[in-house]
Scaffold this motif. Structure first.
Motif, PDB file in Angstrom:
ATOM      1  N   ILE A 294       0.853  -1.187   0.000  1.00 23.67           N
ATOM      2  CA  ILE A 294       0.000   0.000   0.000  1.00 23.67           C
ATOM      3  C   ILE A 294       0.890   1.238   0.000  1.00 23.67           C
ATOM      4  N   THR A 295       0.728   2.081  -1.010  1.00 24.48           N
ATOM      5  CA  THR A 295       1.515   3.309  -1.081  1.00 24.48           C
ATOM      6  C   THR A 295       0.949   4.349  -0.124  1.00 24.48           C
ATOM      7  N   GLU A 297      -0.052   7.307  -0.891  1.00 21.75           N
ATOM      8  CA  GLU A 297      -1.236   7.926  -1.487  1.00 21.75           C
ATOM      9  C   GLU A 297      -2.468   7.037  -1.317  1.00 21.75           C
ATOM     10  N   GLU A 298      -2.277   5.733  -1.503  1.00 16.57           N
ATOM     11  CA  GLU A 298      -3.390   4.813  -1.324  1.00 16.57           C
ATOM     12  C   GLU A 298      -3.853   4.770   0.128  1.00 16.57           C
ATOM     13  N   ALA A 301      -5.902   7.821   0.756  1.00 13.38           N
ATOM     14  CA  ALA A 301      -7.222   7.706   0.149  1.00 13.38           C
ATOM     15  C   ALA A 301      -8.141   6.798   0.974  1.00 13.38           C
ATOM     16  N   ILE A 302      -7.592   5.701   1.484  1.00  6.18           N
ATOM     17  CA  ILE A 302      -8.389   4.794   2.315  1.00  6.18           C
ATOM     18  C   ILE A 302      -8.840   5.494   3.586  1.00  6.18           C
ATOM     19  N   PRO A 309      -6.222   1.786   6.660  1.00  4.40           N
ATOM     20  CA  PRO A 309      -5.221   1.020   5.916  1.00  4.40           C
ATOM     21  C   PRO A 309      -4.280   0.239   6.820  1.00  4.40           C
TER      22      PRO A 309
END
Length: 508
Positions: A294-295, A297-298, A301-302, A309
């Motif tokens: 998981i980056t 940015e991801e 977003a989560i 996350p």
């Protein structure tokens, strides 16, 4: 001309290690002292070193380590012991794999001899666990403690930051796989510690029978080679004819050694937060994101979408891990108490703008405090405030936030009975006789007093057994456990060894 003083050169293990100098203190109210330690070690480690090293002047990690390693190595040499203890102990500390308890650093013969091993430090850059190095570290710890405290018959060798290790491996803390890993690691600690104790017993002195009252480790685990290492440790212990110590292992509450090693969680506890001291993500949280692919940015977003996350865990998962590990260890902290919400409303129940309640002034062991309550229209408790008179800023801040957390729990439907059950009999200084409150005669801590008072006022509870005050509970009499216990690690009258340690500087 003044006489020149000679300085002992640092052990060769530290040669070439890049160092940094800073000023650090473990308490906000104490003066900082100059500290020299490896450049990659953070300020929490510097503060821990400042508190661990005796004295008040400048301290260097290499010199502070040699101050306790040197005498141990000397005694070992005199006993004809050929193990390279000096090299092993210095290297273990440099790699942040292990460190002794405070009493060893300060060379306090009456203190508790213990050693903690930092589990994530045994992972290499490829994510492989160093089983041989871990077994050697356990053995080295037992031997060092045996020479440091030859008359003591109960030593505490344990492990810390299990949650950090699991996060780096990408294993869910609340899973069966995680608990199997915990069992295997505990079996290695117990087996290798008992085997080393048996080896020390052969040097002479009274022997204790080697009792195999701990279970067989799991046959399978998510980490390759771990079950085999656990079984090998048990087999090594089986060869001991008797033990030098009646107890060798313990999971302790976190303290200064854990902070020095960079442990983010104490013992087998989960990570209750993903945010570290500096406001960013903890090392474990970053490791979980990396292993999960998981980056940043991801993850953002989560989080913005209301998800999580990075998983966090509470007392239920902690209790399950406790149950998995406890059968292998000689001593454990009390089992976490899950605070189960009964008939909790879906939303927070707001308190009225103007509300009744009371303010109770009291003194516990000579330390003044004020307990103030806020009530709903029906007279039920909705909030509490605990104001301290002369305690340190850190303690006052912790108590303020604790009272706020309890208030939020009350407003979300957690019954007061649950808090009373959880926090009466918590044991830390200040403690002692209570003055100013006829409903409570003595308390084992400020939290114990607070919830005894609330139980009497709001629950009509006068059946709670009287607090029994021990000499070690009072502040100013050499007590070691003067720091507040956190929720979910509560003293148990049946486990006196497990309640002797207090939280100091390690993040939970």
């Amino acid at each position: 001309m003044g006489m020149k003083t000679s300085r002992i050169s640092p052990h060769r293990t530290w040669h070439g290690v890049r160092m940094r100098r800073t000023e650090a203190s473990s308490e906000p109210d104490t003066s900082p002292r100059p500290v020299t330690l490896p450049a990659s070690w953070d300020d929490s480690a510097a503060a821990a070193l400042a508190a661990l090293a005796p004295g008040k002047g400048p301290v260097t990690l290499a010199d502070a380590a040699q101050a306790w390693i040197g005498p141990i190595a000397t005694v070992a040499t005199q006993a004809g012991f050929d193990l390279p203890l000096t090299d092993r102990l210095h290297r273990m500390l440099l790699l942040r794999r292990g460190a002794p308890a405070e009493a060893i650093w300060r060379r306090e013969p009456e203190g508790e001899p213990g050693f903690v091993l930092n589990l994530p430090a045994f992972l290499d850059s490829d994510g492989h666990f160093d089983f041989a190095g871990f077994a050697e570290a356990v053995e080295t710890a037992v031997i060092a403690l045996s020479f440091a405290a030859p008359q003591v018959r109960a030593i505490d060798v344990g492990m810390a930051d299990l949650a950090g290790l699991l996060a780096a491996l990408g294993i869910d803390y609340a899973s069966d796989a995680a608990r199997d890993i915990g069992r295997c690691l505990a079996a290695i600690v117990r087996g290798r510690a008992d085997a080393a104790s048996g080896r020390m017993g052969r040097l002479g002195g009274p022997m204790w029978p080697a009792v195999f009252n701990w279970p067989t480790p799991p046959m399978h685990a998510a980490v390759r080679g771990l079950p085999e290492a656990a079984r090998a440790a048990r087999q090594a212990a089986a060869g001991a004819e008797g033990l030098r110590h009646r107890a060798t292992t313990a999971i302790a509450r976190p303290g200064l050694p854990e902070a020095l090693l960079g442990c983010e969680t104490g013992g087998i506890a989960p990570a209750f937060s993903t945010v570290g001291h500096a406001g960013g993500l903890t090392r474990s949280a970053r490791a979980w994101l990396a292993v999960s692919g998981i980056t940043a940015e991801e993850a953002l977003a989560i989080a913005l979408a209301g998800g999580s996350p990075i998983p966090t865990y509470g007392s239920v998962a902690h209790a399950a891990m406790h149950d998995a590990v406890a059968p292998f260890m000689h001593a454990m902290p009390p089992r976490p108490v899950p605070l189960v919400v009964q008939s909790a409303p879906a939303h927070r129940r707001e308190l009225p703008g103007r509300r009744s309640g009371y303010t109770q002034k009291a003194s516990v062991g000579g330390h003044k405090l004020f307990v103030r309550t806020g009530e709903y229209e029906d007279g039920t408790l909705g909030e509490i405030f605990v104001a301290l008179h002369k305690e340190g800023a850190a303690f006052r801040g912790l108590m303020d936030n604790f009272a706020h957390a309890v208030s939020l729990g009350l407003q979300h439907g957690v019954p007061l009975e649950r808090f009373v059950e959880a926090f009466t009999f918590t044991r830390f200084g200040p403690a002692g006789l209570v003055e100013g409150d006829p409903a409570v005669h003595a308390a084992t801590s400020l939290l114990d007093y607070t919830f005894r008072n609330l139980a009497a006022s709001y629950l009509g509870r006068h059946d709670i057994p009287e607090a029994e005050i021990e000499d070690a509970d009072t502040v100013g009499h050499g007590a070691r456990d003067q720091s507040p216990l956190l929720p979910l690690e509560l003293p148990d009258e049946a486990s006196p060894r497990a309640r002797r340690r207090g939280l100091r500087v390690v993040s939970r």
